[in-house]
Scaffold this motif. Structure first.
Motif, PDB file in Angstrom:
ATOM      1  N   TYR A 170      78.296  57.449  74.811  1.00  0.00           N
ATOM      2  CA  TYR A 170      79.498  57.452  73.780  1.00  0.00           C
ATOM      3  C   TYR A 170      79.342  57.876  72.423  1.00  0.00           C
ATOM      4  N   ASP A 171      80.237  58.642  71.896  1.00  0.00           N
ATOM      5  CA  ASP A 171      80.162  58.994  70.705  1.00  0.00           C
ATOM      6  C   ASP A 171      81.015  57.755  69.897  1.00  0.00           C
ATOM      7  N   ASP A 172      80.941  58.033  68.524  1.00  0.00           N
ATOM      8  CA  ASP A 172      81.364  57.108  67.618  1.00  0.00           C
ATOM      9  C   ASP A 172      80.930  55.717  67.970  1.00  0.00           C
ATOM     10  N   LEU A 173      79.658  55.331  68.458  1.00  0.00           N
ATOM     11  CA  LEU A 173      79.172  54.062  68.843  1.00  0.00           C
ATOM     12  C   LEU A 173      78.318  53.552  67.739  1.00  0.00           C
ATOM     13  N   ALA A 174      78.457  52.131  67.636  1.00  0.00           N
ATOM     14  CA  ALA A 174      77.686  51.317  66.847  1.00  0.00           C
ATOM     15  C   ALA A 174      77.015  50.214  67.785  1.00  0.00           C
ATOM     16  N   VAL A 175      75.600  50.082  67.642  1.00  0.00           N
ATOM     17  CA  VAL A 175      74.614  49.291  68.549  1.00  0.00           C
ATOM     18  C   VAL A 175      74.430  48.053  67.678  1.00  0.00           C
ATOM     19  N   VAL A 176      75.126  46.996  68.060  1.00  0.00           N
ATOM     20  CA  VAL A 176      75.179  45.784  67.123  1.00  0.00           C
ATOM     21  C   VAL A 176      74.298  44.952  67.916  1.00  0.00           C
ATOM     22  N   CYS A 177      73.258  44.539  67.207  1.00  0.00           N
ATOM     23  CA  CYS A 177      72.120  43.703  67.943  1.00  0.00           C
ATOM     24  C   CYS A 177      72.481  42.133  67.329  1.00  0.00           C
ATOM     25  N   TYR A 178      72.254  41.107  68.210  1.00  0.00           N
ATOM     26  CA  TYR A 178      72.310  39.907  67.683  1.00  0.00           C
ATOM     27  C   TYR A 178      70.870  39.370  67.277  1.00  0.00           C
ATOM     28  N   VAL A 179      70.810  38.589  66.245  1.00  0.00           N
ATOM     29  CA  VAL A 179      69.357  38.270  65.675  1.00  0.00           C
ATOM     30  C   VAL A 179      68.297  38.007  66.510  1.00  0.00           C
ATOM     31  N   ASN A 180      68.987  37.264  67.783  1.00  0.00           N
ATOM     32  CA  ASN A 180      68.195  36.857  68.897  1.00  0.00           C
ATOM     33  C   ASN A 180      67.452  37.857  69.600  1.00  0.00           C
TER      34      ASN A 180
ATOM     35  N   ASP B  99      90.732  45.698  68.321  1.00  0.00           N
ATOM     36  CA  ASP B  99      90.933  47.132  68.209  1.00  0.00           C
ATOM     37  C   ASP B  99      90.004  48.069  68.322  1.00  0.00           C
ATOM     38  N   LYS B 100      88.684  47.439  68.750  1.00  0.00           N
ATOM     39  CA  LYS B 100      87.557  48.011  69.114  1.00  0.00           C
ATOM     40  C   LYS B 100      87.196  47.989  70.574  1.00  0.00           C
ATOM     41  N   HIS B 101      86.459  48.890  71.027  1.00  0.00           N
ATOM     42  CA  HIS B 101      86.182  48.996  72.628  1.00  0.00           C
ATOM     43  C   HIS B 101      84.706  48.340  72.613  1.00  0.00           C
ATOM     44  N   PHE B 102      84.688  47.206  73.386  1.00  0.00           N
ATOM     45  CA  PHE B 102      83.161  46.770  73.481  1.00  0.00           C
ATOM     46  C   PHE B 102      82.248  47.165  74.852  1.00  0.00           C
ATOM     47  N   ILE B 103      81.170  47.291  74.647  1.00  0.00           N
ATOM     48  CA  ILE B 103      80.269  47.299  75.899  1.00  0.00           C
ATOM     49  C   ILE B 103      79.324  46.417  75.621  1.00  0.00           C
ATOM     50  N   LEU B 104      79.001  45.401  76.646  1.00  0.00           N
ATOM     51  CA  LEU B 104      78.331  44.333  76.552  1.00  0.00           C
ATOM     52  C   LEU B 104      77.036  44.185  77.479  1.00  0.00           C
ATOM     53  N   ASN B 105      75.862  44.003  76.867  1.00  0.00           N
ATOM     54  CA  ASN B 105      74.365  43.864  77.441  1.00  0.00           C
ATOM     55  C   ASN B 105      74.830  42.689  78.488  1.00  0.00           C
ATOM     56  N   ASN B 106      74.002  42.448  79.222  1.00  0.00           N
ATOM     57  CA  ASN B 106      73.961  41.504  80.241  1.00  0.00           C
ATOM     58  C   ASN B 106      73.038  40.155  80.044  1.00  0.00           C
ATOM     59  N   GLY B 107      72.633  39.968  78.876  1.00  0.00           N
ATOM     60  CA  GLY B 107      71.881  38.713  78.269  1.00  0.00           C
ATOM     61  C   GLY B 107      72.652  37.642  77.992  1.00  0.00           C
ATOM     62  N   PHE B 108      71.971  36.502  78.085  1.00  0.00           N
ATOM     63  CA  PHE B 108      72.681  35.258  77.572  1.00  0.00           C
ATOM     64  C   PHE B 108      71.500  34.294  77.285  1.00  0.00           C
TER      65      PHE B 108
ATOM     66  N   PRO C 152      82.946  51.182  60.963  1.00  0.00           N
ATOM     67  CA  PRO C 152      84.019  52.181  61.214  1.00  0.00           C
ATOM     68  C   PRO C 152      84.244  52.638  62.336  1.00  0.00           C
ATOM     69  N   ASN C 153      83.040  52.253  63.347  1.00  0.00           N
ATOM     70  CA  ASN C 153      82.837  52.873  64.863  1.00  0.00           C
ATOM     71  C   ASN C 153      83.957  52.168  65.772  1.00  0.00           C
ATOM     72  N   LYS C 154      84.544  53.156  66.451  1.00  0.00           N
ATOM     73  CA  LYS C 154      85.310  52.533  67.448  1.00  0.00           C
ATOM     74  C   LYS C 154      84.650  51.937  68.889  1.00  0.00           C
ATOM     75  N   HIS C 155      83.418  52.408  69.167  1.00  0.00           N
ATOM     76  CA  HIS C 155      82.891  51.754  70.196  1.00  0.00           C
ATOM     77  C   HIS C 155      81.669  50.928  69.618  1.00  0.00           C
ATOM     78  N   ILE C 156      81.681  49.624  70.242  1.00  0.00           N
ATOM     79  CA  ILE C 156      80.483  48.776  69.962  1.00  0.00           C
ATOM     80  C   ILE C 156      79.828  48.251  71.405  1.00  0.00           C
ATOM     81  N   PHE C 157      78.397  48.601  71.221  1.00  0.00           N
ATOM     82  CA  PHE C 157      77.435  47.973  72.145  1.00  0.00           C
ATOM     83  C   PHE C 157      76.699  46.861  71.626  1.00  0.00           C
ATOM     84  N   PHE C 158      77.222  45.678  72.294  1.00  0.00           N
ATOM     85  CA  PHE C 158      76.629  44.511  71.717  1.00  0.00           C
ATOM     86  C   PHE C 158      75.676  43.819  72.586  1.00  0.00           C
ATOM     87  N   THR C 159      74.489  43.780  71.881  1.00  0.00           N
ATOM     88  CA  THR C 159      73.269  43.294  72.654  1.00  0.00           C
ATOM     89  C   THR C 159      72.576  42.250  71.975  1.00  0.00           C
TER      90      THR C 159
END
Length: 301
Positions: A101-111, A159-168, A137-144
């Motif tokens: 993905y272009d225009d991607l922000a990797v957002v990590c949970y503090v955990n 308004d953003k597109h999320f890609i989700l990691n498979n943790g829990f 500002p990013n369109k794509h968010i990888f949340f992990t």
């Protein structure tokens, strides 16, 4: 000498502070200098002028405190107290998603581990994730690592597109909507307050969705007298202390994190007395990881 007196004397002697998470046992919360959720604890770690931080929580919390305070000694009451979710994310997966993905922000949970924070753009907690992701500002968010919190944030920032990691979180992910419905039927006047680490089917039943501190604040301000609590059982200590006139019911049969419950007053005393279980983070990793934590603190203002 009582153990509480031993701890008080050691704190004074060593210029130490005890920071505790809401999920550790009641007696540890009672004698801590500050009790909070992950975001509150991160801020408090920066503010303290203590020379030693005793972090009554799990591994990633100690790591974060150390990276934010490299000059201080950070020690853990139990070195084996770990967060399973934090180890459900890895650097390789992040690198793979970045390549897709272009225009991607990797957002990590503090955990998460320091290694994952080091390759992320920003860190978040459950109390500030929505606010921070909205500011990116990013369109794509990888949340992990947490797919459940990531899904909840995606519903709040459509308004953003999320890609989700498979943790829990093994505790929150097992909250059963059928069980919640039974508790709701037994206590029809009770409001259901749920943590966003719960599955979407559970959150759909909630009257309020929020972080641990959010749940505590909501229960305190609400006119309701009964609440069903969809998070780890350690929070009942703070809820009942602040609200002796209100009644709280667990939303799950087994509401306790075994890792948080490893932290005892005896272990707090012992690690403070002997200055054991000191937290160390590779300086090369820490110098990168701390950026995601500092960006979180900046964007959460």
């Amino acid at each position: 000498m009582y153990i509480e007196d031993e701890i008080a004397a050691l704190k004074k002697e060593k210029q130490a502070i005890i920071l505790a998470h809401y999920y550790v046992p009641d007696e540890v919360q009672e004698y801590a200098d500050f009790v909070g959720d992950s975001f509150g604890l991160a801020k408090k770690a920066i503010e303290t002028d203590a020379k030693i931080i005793v972090f009554a929580g799990v591994d990633f919390m100690g790591e974060s405190a150390k990276m934010l305070n490299p000059e201080k000694k950070v020690i853990m009451p139990d070195a084996t107290a770990s967060c399973p979710m934090a180890h459900m994310a890895d650097v390789e997966t992040i690198e793979k998603v970045r390549s897709q993905y272009d225009d991607l922000a990797v957002v990590c949970y503090v955990n998460s581990t320091a290694a994952v924070k080091a390759v992320s753009d920003v860190c978040v907690t459950s109390s500030n994730a929505v606010k921070i992701v909205r500011k990116l500002p990013n369109k794509h968010i990888f949340f992990t690592p947490d797919k459940n919190l990531g899904h909840y944030v995606s519903t709040q920032v459509p308004d953003k597109h999320f890609i989700l990691n498979n943790g829990f979180c093994p505790r929150h992910d097992t909250v059963d909507p059928a069980y919640v419905k039974k508790v709701q039927a037994a206590h029809p006047q009770a409001l259901f307050l749920a943590h966003p680490e719960c599955r979407k089917e559970v959150l759909a039943l909630a009257d309020y969705v929020g972080s641990t501190s959010g749940i505590i604040d909501y229960a305190g301000k609400s006119d309701a007298k009964e609440f069903i609590i969809g998070t780890e059982g350690g929070v009942f200590y703070e809820l009942e202390t602040r609200n002796p006139d209100k009644t709280f019911y667990p939303a799950m049969e087994d509401a306790y994190c075994i890792n948080m419950k490893k932290v005892t007053l005896e272990k707090v005393r012992d690690c403070l007395r002997d200055e054991t279980n000191e937290v160390h983070v590779d300086p090369a990793v820490a110098s990168k990881a701390v950026r995601s934590l500092e960006r979180m603190l900046e964007l959460a203002k």
